[in-house]
Design a protein around this motif. Structure first.
Motif, PDB file in Angstrom:
ATOM      1  N   LEU A 187       0.819  -1.212   0.000  1.00  0.00           N
ATOM      2  CA  LEU A 187       0.000   0.000   0.000  1.00  0.00           C
ATOM      3  C   LEU A 187       0.856   1.267   0.000  1.00  0.00           C
ATOM      4  O   LEU A 187       0.354   2.357   0.179  1.00  0.00           O
ATOM      5  CB  LEU A 187      -0.932  -0.010   1.226  1.00  0.00           C
ATOM      6  N   GLY A 188       2.161   1.100  -0.192  1.00  0.00           N
ATOM      7  CA  GLY A 188       3.057   2.249  -0.194  1.00  0.00           C
ATOM      8  C   GLY A 188       3.174   2.853  -1.575  1.00  0.00           C
ATOM      9  O   GLY A 188       2.440   2.512  -2.502  1.00  0.00           O
ATOM     10  N   LEU A 237      -5.011   4.268   9.185  1.00  0.00           N
ATOM     11  CA  LEU A 237      -4.260   3.847   8.002  1.00  0.00           C
ATOM     12  C   LEU A 237      -5.124   2.968   7.102  1.00  0.00           C
ATOM     13  O   LEU A 237      -5.062   3.071   5.872  1.00  0.00           O
ATOM     14  CB  LEU A 237      -2.983   3.106   8.411  1.00  0.00           C
ATOM     15  N   ALA A 238      -5.953   2.128   7.704  1.00  0.00           N
ATOM     16  CA  ALA A 238      -6.875   1.299   6.917  1.00  0.00           C
ATOM     17  C   ALA A 238      -7.850   2.190   6.146  1.00  0.00           C
ATOM     18  O   ALA A 238      -8.112   1.962   4.957  1.00  0.00           O
ATOM     19  CB  ALA A 238      -7.618   0.327   7.820  1.00  0.00           C
ATOM     20  N   ALA A 239      -8.370   3.223   6.801  1.00  0.00           N
ATOM     21  CA  ALA A 239      -9.303   4.139   6.143  1.00  0.00           C
ATOM     22  C   ALA A 239      -8.603   4.907   5.023  1.00  0.00           C
ATOM     23  O   ALA A 239      -9.155   5.066   3.928  1.00  0.00           O
ATOM     24  CB  ALA A 239      -9.903   5.104   7.166  1.00  0.00           C
ATOM     25  N   THR A 297       1.169  -6.663  14.507  1.00  0.00           N
ATOM     26  CA  THR A 297      -0.019  -5.959  14.996  1.00  0.00           C
ATOM     27  C   THR A 297      -0.860  -5.558  13.804  1.00  0.00           C
ATOM     28  O   THR A 297      -0.369  -5.444  12.674  1.00  0.00           O
ATOM     29  CB  THR A 297       0.378  -4.701  15.790  1.00  0.00           C
ATOM     30  N   ALA A 298      -2.110  -5.345  14.063  1.00  0.00           N
ATOM     31  CA  ALA A 298      -3.031  -4.970  12.999  1.00  0.00           C
ATOM     32  C   ALA A 298      -2.739  -3.557  12.518  1.00  0.00           C
ATOM     33  O   ALA A 298      -2.143  -2.743  13.223  1.00  0.00           O
ATOM     34  CB  ALA A 298      -4.466  -5.056  13.512  1.00  0.00           C
ATOM     35  N   CYS A 311       0.401   5.202   1.187  1.00  0.00           N
ATOM     36  CA  CYS A 311       0.096   4.692   2.525  1.00  0.00           C
ATOM     37  C   CYS A 311       1.250   3.805   2.989  1.00  0.00           C
ATOM     38  O   CYS A 311       2.376   4.006   2.575  1.00  0.00           O
ATOM     39  CB  CYS A 311      -1.218   3.909   2.496  1.00  0.00           C
ATOM     40  N   ALA A 312       0.952   2.848   3.823  1.00  0.00           N
ATOM     41  CA  ALA A 312       1.969   1.909   4.294  1.00  0.00           C
ATOM     42  C   ALA A 312       1.291   0.582   4.573  1.00  0.00           C
ATOM     43  O   ALA A 312       0.081   0.517   4.754  1.00  0.00           O
ATOM     44  CB  ALA A 312       2.641   2.437   5.559  1.00  0.00           C
TER      45      ALA A 312
END
Length: 164
Positions: free
Chosen positions: A4-5, A42-44, A36-37, A10-11
């Motif tokens: 997603l980078g 970041l998901a949004a 970790t989730a 994003c990351a």
């Protein structure tokens, strides 16, 4: 699997697949167990980035036009660009000092351009990493080309011991 980078700004990354694949990864991929989730923000952001990428045909066309404009202008100036059709346009300068001097001059002129030098690239192939985006306008590209046109004079005034 995808990251997603870079293109999405994003990351993180994800794996998509049938339920059996996901369950297998959950049960047997040891590194997954200790991660970790993704944070909800970041998901949004990733979701919005994917939606923009899916609907952003105009942005891609604009970026392609800016890349073409930049490459044509750089060619007219006799600048040594690597063959790249992406938003990242490497301008080969050779030695590391030339790259850092050029990046400093461009920063002084209002441009954020990274100097990429050894050990990231082989010795003798230092370069500027020029990154274009759909947020730029033709006038930005033209101003950058005007600044790049002065590079030979800037680099020629360096002490002889740091020239190629």
């Amino acid at each position: 699997m995808a990251t997603l980078g870079k293109a999405l700004g994003c990351a993180g990354a994800f794996v998509a697949g049938p339920a059996s694949l996901i369950e297998g990864l959950t049960q047997f991929a040891r590194p997954y167990i200790y991660t970790t989730a993704m944070p909800p923000a970041l998901a949004a952001a990733s979701l919005v980035a994917v939606q923009l990428a899916q609907s952003g045909h105009g942005r891609r066309e604009k970026l392609a036009a800016l890349i073409t404009r930049f490459r044509q202008g750089a060619s007219e100036l006799g600048l040594a660009l690597s063959s790249s059709t992406t938003a990242i346009q490497p301008l080969l300068l050779g030695d590391a000092k030339a790259a850092t001097d050029a990046a400093s001059m461009l920063e002084w002129r209002g441009f954020l351009v990274s100097a990429i030098r050894p050990p990231t690239v082989p010795a003798g192939s230092a370069r500027l990493r020029i990154t274009l985006s759909a947020a730029h306008e033709e006038a930005h590209v033209d101003r950058l080309l005007e600044a790049l046109a002065t590079l030979p004079q800037v680099l020629a005034h360096r002490p002889a011991d740091v020239r190629r």
